[in-house]
Design a protein around this motif. Structure first.
Motif, PDB file in Angstrom:
ATOM      1  N   HIS A   1       1.064 -44.733  10.981  1.00 59.74           N
ATOM      2  CA  HIS A   1       1.865 -44.800   9.755  1.00 59.74           C
ATOM      3  C   HIS A   1       1.168 -44.069   8.607  1.00 59.74           C
ATOM      4  O   HIS A   1       0.056 -44.395   8.232  1.00 59.74           O
ATOM      5  CB  HIS A   1       2.129 -46.281   9.436  1.00 59.74           C
ATOM      6  N   THR A   2       1.866 -43.084   8.060  1.00 61.19           N
ATOM      7  CA  THR A   2       1.314 -42.239   7.018  1.00 61.19           C
ATOM      8  C   THR A   2       2.099 -42.434   5.735  1.00 61.19           C
ATOM      9  O   THR A   2       3.311 -42.615   5.776  1.00 61.19           O
ATOM     10  CB  THR A   2       1.403 -40.767   7.494  1.00 61.19           C
ATOM     11  N   GLY A   3       1.401 -42.421   4.607  1.00 62.57           N
ATOM     12  CA  GLY A   3       2.078 -42.570   3.332  1.00 62.57           C
ATOM     13  C   GLY A   3       1.323 -43.503   2.424  1.00 62.57           C
ATOM     14  O   GLY A   3       0.212 -43.938   2.736  1.00 62.57           O
ATOM     15  N   GLN A   4       1.963 -43.813   1.331  1.00 61.00           N
ATOM     16  CA  GLN A   4       1.332 -44.635   0.310  1.00 61.00           C
ATOM     17  C   GLN A   4       0.788 -45.951   0.845  1.00 61.00           C
ATOM     18  O   GLN A   4      -0.280 -46.399   0.453  1.00 61.00           O
ATOM     19  CB  GLN A   4       2.368 -44.921  -0.766  1.00 61.00           C
ATOM     20  N   THR A   5       1.544 -46.590   1.734  1.00 59.36           N
ATOM     21  CA  THR A   5       1.093 -47.872   2.267  1.00 59.36           C
ATOM     22  C   THR A   5       0.540 -47.749   3.690  1.00 59.36           C
ATOM     23  O   THR A   5       0.438 -48.737   4.406  1.00 59.36           O
ATOM     24  CB  THR A   5       2.231 -48.911   2.220  1.00 59.36           C
ATOM     25  N   GLY A   6       0.217 -46.528   4.077  1.00 57.34           N
ATOM     26  CA  GLY A   6      -0.389 -46.320   5.394  1.00 57.34           C
ATOM     27  C   GLY A   6      -1.622 -45.458   5.226  1.00 57.34           C
ATOM     28  O   GLY A   6      -2.440 -45.708   4.361  1.00 57.34           O
ATOM     29  N   LYS A   7      -1.740 -44.423   6.053  1.00 56.89           N
ATOM     30  CA  LYS A   7      -2.894 -43.534   5.916  1.00 56.89           C
ATOM     31  C   LYS A   7      -2.582 -42.400   4.951  1.00 56.89           C
ATOM     32  O   LYS A   7      -1.471 -41.884   4.921  1.00 56.89           O
ATOM     33  CB  LYS A   7      -3.248 -42.946   7.280  1.00 56.89           C
ATOM     34  N   ILE A   8      -3.588 -42.029   4.190  1.00 58.41           N
ATOM     35  CA  ILE A   8      -3.458 -40.869   3.319  1.00 58.41           C
ATOM     36  C   ILE A   8      -4.239 -39.755   3.984  1.00 58.41           C
ATOM     37  O   ILE A   8      -5.421 -39.915   4.266  1.00 58.41           O
ATOM     38  CB  ILE A   8      -3.985 -41.197   1.910  1.00 58.41           C
ATOM     39  N   ILE A   9      -3.552 -38.667   4.306  1.00 55.74           N
ATOM     40  CA  ILE A   9      -4.209 -37.616   5.083  1.00 55.74           C
ATOM     41  C   ILE A   9      -4.086 -36.275   4.367  1.00 55.74           C
ATOM     42  O   ILE A   9      -3.235 -36.107   3.485  1.00 55.74           O
ATOM     43  CB  ILE A   9      -3.621 -37.518   6.521  1.00 55.74           C
ATOM     44  N   ALA A  10      -4.936 -35.339   4.746  1.00 55.26           N
ATOM     45  CA  ALA A  10      -4.909 -34.016   4.124  1.00 55.26           C
ATOM     46  C   ALA A  10      -5.203 -32.944   5.168  1.00 55.26           C
ATOM     47  O   ALA A  10      -6.190 -32.233   5.068  1.00 55.26           O
ATOM     48  CB  ALA A  10      -5.931 -33.959   2.994  1.00 55.26           C
ATOM     49  N   PRO A  11      -4.347 -32.844   6.191  1.00 55.48           N
ATOM     50  CA  PRO A  11      -4.613 -31.826   7.212  1.00 55.48           C
ATOM     51  C   PRO A  11      -4.314 -30.430   6.659  1.00 55.48           C
ATOM     52  O   PRO A  11      -3.737 -30.294   5.581  1.00 55.48           O
ATOM     53  CB  PRO A  11      -3.622 -32.186   8.327  1.00 55.48           C
ATOM     54  N   ASN A  12      -4.684 -29.414   7.427  1.00 55.88           N
ATOM     55  CA  ASN A  12      -4.319 -28.057   7.005  1.00 55.88           C
ATOM     56  C   ASN A  12      -2.840 -27.804   7.253  1.00 55.88           C
ATOM     57  O   ASN A  12      -2.196 -27.093   6.506  1.00 55.88           O
ATOM     58  CB  ASN A  12      -5.169 -27.034   7.759  1.00 55.88           C
ATOM     59  N   LEU A  13      -2.332 -28.387   8.341  1.00 53.57           N
ATOM     60  CA  LEU A  13      -0.940 -28.145   8.714  1.00 53.57           C
ATOM     61  C   LEU A  13      -0.282 -29.474   9.087  1.00 53.57           C
ATOM     62  O   LEU A  13      -0.800 -30.199   9.945  1.00 53.57           O
ATOM     63  CB  LEU A  13      -0.945 -27.186   9.915  1.00 53.57           C
ATOM     64  N   TYR A  14       0.806 -29.792   8.414  1.00 59.43           N
ATOM     65  CA  TYR A  14       1.509 -31.060   8.656  1.00 59.43           C
ATOM     66  C   TYR A  14       2.951 -30.767   9.038  1.00 59.43           C
ATOM     67  O   TYR A  14       3.700 -30.169   8.261  1.00 59.43           O
ATOM     68  CB  TYR A  14       1.461 -31.929   7.389  1.00 59.43           C
ATOM     69  N   PHE A  15       3.344 -31.145  10.248  1.00 51.55           N
ATOM     70  CA  PHE A  15       4.730 -31.001  10.697  1.00 51.55           C
ATOM     71  C   PHE A  15       5.465 -32.315  10.430  1.00 51.55           C
ATOM     72  O   PHE A  15       5.073 -33.347  10.972  1.00 51.55           O
ATOM     73  CB  PHE A  15       4.793 -30.752  12.209  1.00 51.55           C
ATOM     74  N   ALA A  16       6.514 -32.267   9.609  1.00 47.60           N
ATOM     75  CA  ALA A  16       7.327 -33.458   9.361  1.00 47.60           C
ATOM     76  C   ALA A  16       8.651 -33.270  10.092  1.00 47.60           C
ATOM     77  O   ALA A  16       9.466 -32.434   9.712  1.00 47.60           O
ATOM     78  CB  ALA A  16       7.564 -33.637   7.871  1.00 47.60           C
ATOM     79  N   VAL A  17       8.839 -34.025  11.154  1.00 52.22           N
ATOM     80  CA  VAL A  17      10.031 -33.858  11.984  1.00 52.22           C
ATOM     81  C   VAL A  17      10.949 -35.069  11.834  1.00 52.22           C
ATOM     82  O   VAL A  17      10.539 -36.191  12.127  1.00 52.22           O
ATOM     83  CB  VAL A  17       9.648 -33.688  13.480  1.00 52.22           C
ATOM     84  N   GLY A  18      12.179 -34.835  11.344  1.00 54.08           N
ATOM     85  CA  GLY A  18      13.108 -35.962  11.160  1.00 54.08           C
ATOM     86  C   GLY A  18      12.602 -36.946  10.126  1.00 54.08           C
ATOM     87  O   GLY A  18      12.803 -38.149  10.239  1.00 54.08           O
ATOM     88  N   ILE A  19      11.908 -36.425   9.117  1.00 59.14           N
ATOM     89  CA  ILE A  19      11.385 -37.244   8.009  1.00 59.14           C
ATOM     90  C   ILE A  19      12.076 -36.758   6.739  1.00 59.14           C
ATOM     91  O   ILE A  19      12.080 -35.554   6.459  1.00 59.14           O
ATOM     92  CB  ILE A  19       9.852 -37.095   7.895  1.00 59.14           C
ATOM     93  N   SER A  20      12.664 -37.694   5.970  1.00 59.03           N
ATOM     94  CA  SER A  20      13.463 -37.255   4.820  1.00 59.03           C
ATOM     95  C   SER A  20      12.605 -36.775   3.652  1.00 59.03           C
ATOM     96  O   SER A  20      13.020 -35.919   2.881  1.00 59.03           O
ATOM     97  CB  SER A  20      14.380 -38.390   4.357  1.00 59.03           C
ATOM     98  N   GLY A  21      11.397 -37.332   3.512  1.00 56.49           N
ATOM     99  CA  GLY A  21      10.532 -36.910   2.411  1.00 56.49           C
ATOM    100  C   GLY A  21      10.594 -37.832   1.210  1.00 56.49           C
ATOM    101  O   GLY A  21      10.546 -37.383   0.064  1.00 56.49           O
ATOM    102  N   ALA A  22      10.648 -39.138   1.468  1.00 56.79           N
ATOM    103  CA  ALA A  22      10.625 -40.129   0.379  1.00 56.79           C
ATOM    104  C   ALA A  22       9.297 -40.018  -0.367  1.00 56.79           C
ATOM    105  O   ALA A  22       8.284 -39.674   0.228  1.00 56.79           O
ATOM    106  CB  ALA A  22      10.768 -41.538   0.962  1.00 56.79           C
ATOM    107  N   THR A  23       9.326 -40.328  -1.683  1.00 55.99           N
ATOM    108  CA  THR A  23       8.083 -40.224  -2.484  1.00 55.99           C
ATOM    109  C   THR A  23       6.927 -40.969  -1.830  1.00 55.99           C
ATOM    110  O   THR A  23       5.802 -40.483  -1.851  1.00 55.99           O
ATOM    111  CB  THR A  23       8.205 -40.866  -3.898  1.00 55.99           C
ATOM    112  N   GLN A  24       7.206 -42.158  -1.276  1.00 58.01           N
ATOM    113  CA  GLN A  24       6.102 -42.946  -0.724  1.00 58.01           C
ATOM    114  C   GLN A  24       5.513 -42.287   0.525  1.00 58.01           C
ATOM    115  O   GLN A  24       4.354 -42.499   0.853  1.00 58.01           O
ATOM    116  CB  GLN A  24       6.563 -44.367  -0.367  1.00 58.01           C
ATOM    117  N   HIS A  25       6.329 -41.522   1.243  1.00 59.31           N
ATOM    118  CA  HIS A  25       5.790 -40.791   2.390  1.00 59.31           C
ATOM    119  C   HIS A  25       4.970 -39.593   1.896  1.00 59.31           C
ATOM    120  O   HIS A  25       3.841 -39.378   2.346  1.00 59.31           O
ATOM    121  CB  HIS A  25       6.909 -40.330   3.330  1.00 59.31           C
TER     122      HIS A  25
END
Ligand code: FAD
Ligand code: FAD
Lengths: 249, 321
Positions: free
Chosen positions: B247-271
């Motif tokens: 689980h990634t996001g405000q209430t999960g893990k905060i990550i900073a990869p070089n490349l992030y694929f978001a598949v079927g993710i709407s892009g809510a602020t908390q994510h």
């Protein structure tokens, strides 16, 4: 056993923040203030422990360092089920200052378990919990994903890289909680909202402790390059683009 | 005067993030006209300690004793604070990871040193000492003045590039006595060998648009092929489609990869709060107006079920698999 839950008052998590006064101050216009998400979960866990008679938890108090404008947030915590609340009447300007005020409260009121969230969603310092512990010379455990009380002692699950540790720690201590501490935040029922009106918010005047930091200016995040779209009929082109432009594949 | 950097080890080994930290500390030292000293706690052999020199540490202090076998934040704070006082450190640099977050704030109180937490750049100036840090969960950044003589900085992960230099570090073993820890580790459950989400340079992440746990195979395959890790949005872990540690996001893990694929993710602020420090974001979503496209640099508007297998095939072709 007495539990203290420290709560931060933060803009609703969907807020698009703006700044005023030459980008030195948050524009509070139209902001909905909420209990910091971690603190809501931490309060939920504290109440679950109190509900279970075998834990010996007798009371759950919430503490907040902030001006009178944050009282609605404190009332929310009381409505959710906290027994009472303490507000230190100070303008919170940095983690050090906030932690010092909370430490003073703990010295006076004596709690067995002090719970803080891993991070406040506004200034993201992940600092207050550990600082409170250091001010009081107490042990602290970070990254707590579960907190139980078995035969009068606290048993904690701490998240570590690639796994978890089970830790025991003598009270009093500070637990800095994160994902897992409670499933869903408890919400206030009508009865709780009615009762919250009659619960006391004890007011503490702050001790004189200077902040060690000062926010000089806010900046918006650097703009990201606009999205380049690749035709859904030809996904291969995306991989080629990533290879050519980012050199990461 | 010097800049002290605490380099954590994992079973006696350092990671790329340790080298980023030392590179950063060396640059801060340069700005202040002094040198960087690293401190390592626990059992790390000399050859490994020497590696820190390649990133600019002039000296590496190694502290190893029984009371520091497990991470007890009080014991570690005592040890690092003693070293800092002995060498007259003006700035102490620590990683903004779980261990760093449990130590740095305590150091700040112990040494009455201002804390700059989650810093992602070199100081903007050294007089007044001003750092640039994440605020409002990535919605903004703040220039924060650290007003005390001694300062503590936690460096955000993957925010500073490794800089190699020709340099031979002096290794010094230091005996420091610390009290027995009050916390006691009863049990450790650990999966070793797995690439950690927070270390991964490429992350492939799926959201509710993946529809069901049964559809995850191409996400896992794509991540494997790219040497990356898998992640997910909160509803996905809530549904039990994927494990909670993804689980990634405000209430999960905060990550900073070089490349992030978001598949079927709407892009809510908390994510977005958990991934906005990624260098590049790639979005695959069948809704052209999904907010994720506002933060993505590359995108495909289309059905993930159709697009993913073709991405997998394309990567296989490139990698010759
Ligand atoms: C209008 C406004 C402006 C502010 N401006 C600043 C500013 O410029 N700089 C700044 O550093 N802070 C500012 N604050 C205060 C901020 O909201 C925090 O209370 C405080 O700074 C700690 O933030 P942190 O990110 O360090 O907390 P963290 O250390 O990330 O918080 C971790 C945990 O500590 C506890 N905690 C945090 N804050 C409080 C609190 N106030 N009372 C009780 N428990 C708490 C909670 O359990 C929280 O989960 C401002 C607040 C308001 C309302
Ligand atoms: C306090 C708080 C904290 C939160 N913390 C987090 C957090 O840490 N992390 C987090 O992720 N969320 C968090 N949330 C939840 C967040 O608000 C969103 O609800 C969540 O991120 C949505 O997840 P999603 O994008 O997977 O699902 P949705 O918002 O349902 O989006 C699914 C997307 O998939 C697309 N889609 C559908 N079918 C297809 C298809 N066949 N092919 C391609 N695309 C398709 C849709 O167009 C849509 O954009 C939090 C919420 C609150 C209130």
């Amino acid at each position: 056993m007495k539990i203290l839950v420290c709560i931060s008052n933060v803009p609703d998590t969907t807020t698009k923040v703006k700044f005023v006064d030459g980008d030195t101050k948050l524009d509070t216009n139209g902001i909905q203030w909420v209990i910091n998400p971690w603190d809501e979960l931490s309060l939920t866990r504290a109440l679950e422990l109190k509900d279970d008679a075998s834990t010996g938890v007798k009371s759950v108090t919430v503490a907040h360092v902030g001006l009178a404008t944050s009282e609605p947030t404190i009332r929310k915590a009381l409505a959710i089920g906290a027994d009472d609340a303490i507000r230190v009447n100070a303008d919170p300007t940095d983690a050090y200052n906030v932690a010092a005020q909370i430490a003073e409260v703990v010295k006076k009121e004596q709690f067995d378990i002090i719970m803080c969230g891993i991070e406040s969603s506004d200034f993201n310092s992940s600092a207050v919990g550990s600082m409170v512990a250091e001010f009081l010379g107490m042990p602290s455990v970070s990254a707590v994903s579960n907190l139980k009380i078995e035969n009068g002692t606290a048993v904690i699950t701490r998240e570590i890289d690639g796994g978890k540790e089970i830790i025991s720690v003598p009270a009093p201590f500070v637990a800095i909680v994160q994902k897992g501490i409670a499933k869903e935040p408890r919400i206030a029922a009508m009865r709780g909202i009615m009762m919250a009106r009659t619960k006391a918010i004890k007011l503490y005047e702050p001790v004189a402790i200077d902040a060690l930091t000062e926010t000089a200016k806010f900046e918006m995040p650097a703009a990201r390059a606009a999205c380049k779209f690749v035709d859904a009929e030809n996904p291969k082109q995306l991989i080629e683009l990533l290879q050519a432009e980012t050199k990461l594949i | 005067m010097s800049v002290l950097v605490y380099t954590e080890n994992w079973d006696g080994k350092f990671k790329k993030s340790s080298f980023e930290l030392v590179s950063y500390a060396s640059k801060v030292a340069e700005m202040m006209g002094t040198s960087a000293v690293a401190v390592s706690i626990g059992n790390v052999d000399e050859a490994e300690l020497k590696l820190l020199g390649n990133y600019g540490a002039q000296k590496v202090i190694s502290v190893n004793q029984d009371n520091l076998k497990t991470l007890d934040s009080q014991a570690y704070t005592s040890a690092i604070a003693s070293v800092a006082e002995k060498i007259g450190a003006k700035v102490i640099v620590v990683a903004n990871n779980n261990s760093g977050k449990s130590i740095a704030p305590r150091l700040s109180v112990r040494l009455k040193a201002a804390l700059g937490a989650g810093v992602s750049k070199l100081p903007i100036s050294t007089s007044p000492f001003t750092v640039y840090k994440r605020a409002f969960s990535g919605g903004a950044y703040a220039d924060v003045v650290l007003k005390t003589d001694v300062k503590v900085i936690t460096l955000a992960q993957n925010s500073f590039d490794v800089i190699e230099t020709a340099n031979n570090a002096v290794i010094e073993k230091m005996d420091i006595s610390v009290d027995a820890p009050k916390t006691q580790v009863k049990e450790v459950q650990k999966q070793s060998g797995k690439l950690l989400l927070t270390d991964a340079e490429i992350v492939v992440s799926g959201g509710r648009g993946m529809k069901s746990a049964d559809n995850w195979a191409p996400i896992v395959e794509l991540a494997d092929l790219l040497g990356g890790a898998t992640a997910c949005s909160r509803p996905v872990s809530d549904e039990g489609w994927r494990p909670h540690d993804e689980h990634t996001g405000q209430t999960g893990k905060i990550i900073a990869p070089n490349l992030y694929f978001a598949v079927g993710i709407s892009g809510a602020t908390q994510h977005i709060a958990g991934v906005s420090s990624s260098k590049y974001i790639v979005a695959i979503n069948n809704d052209k107006s999904a907010p994720i496209f506002e933060v993505a640099q590359y995108g495909i508007v289309g059905d993930a079920q159709k697009v993913l297998p073709q991405l997998v095939a394309a990567v296989k072709e490139i990698k010759g698999k």
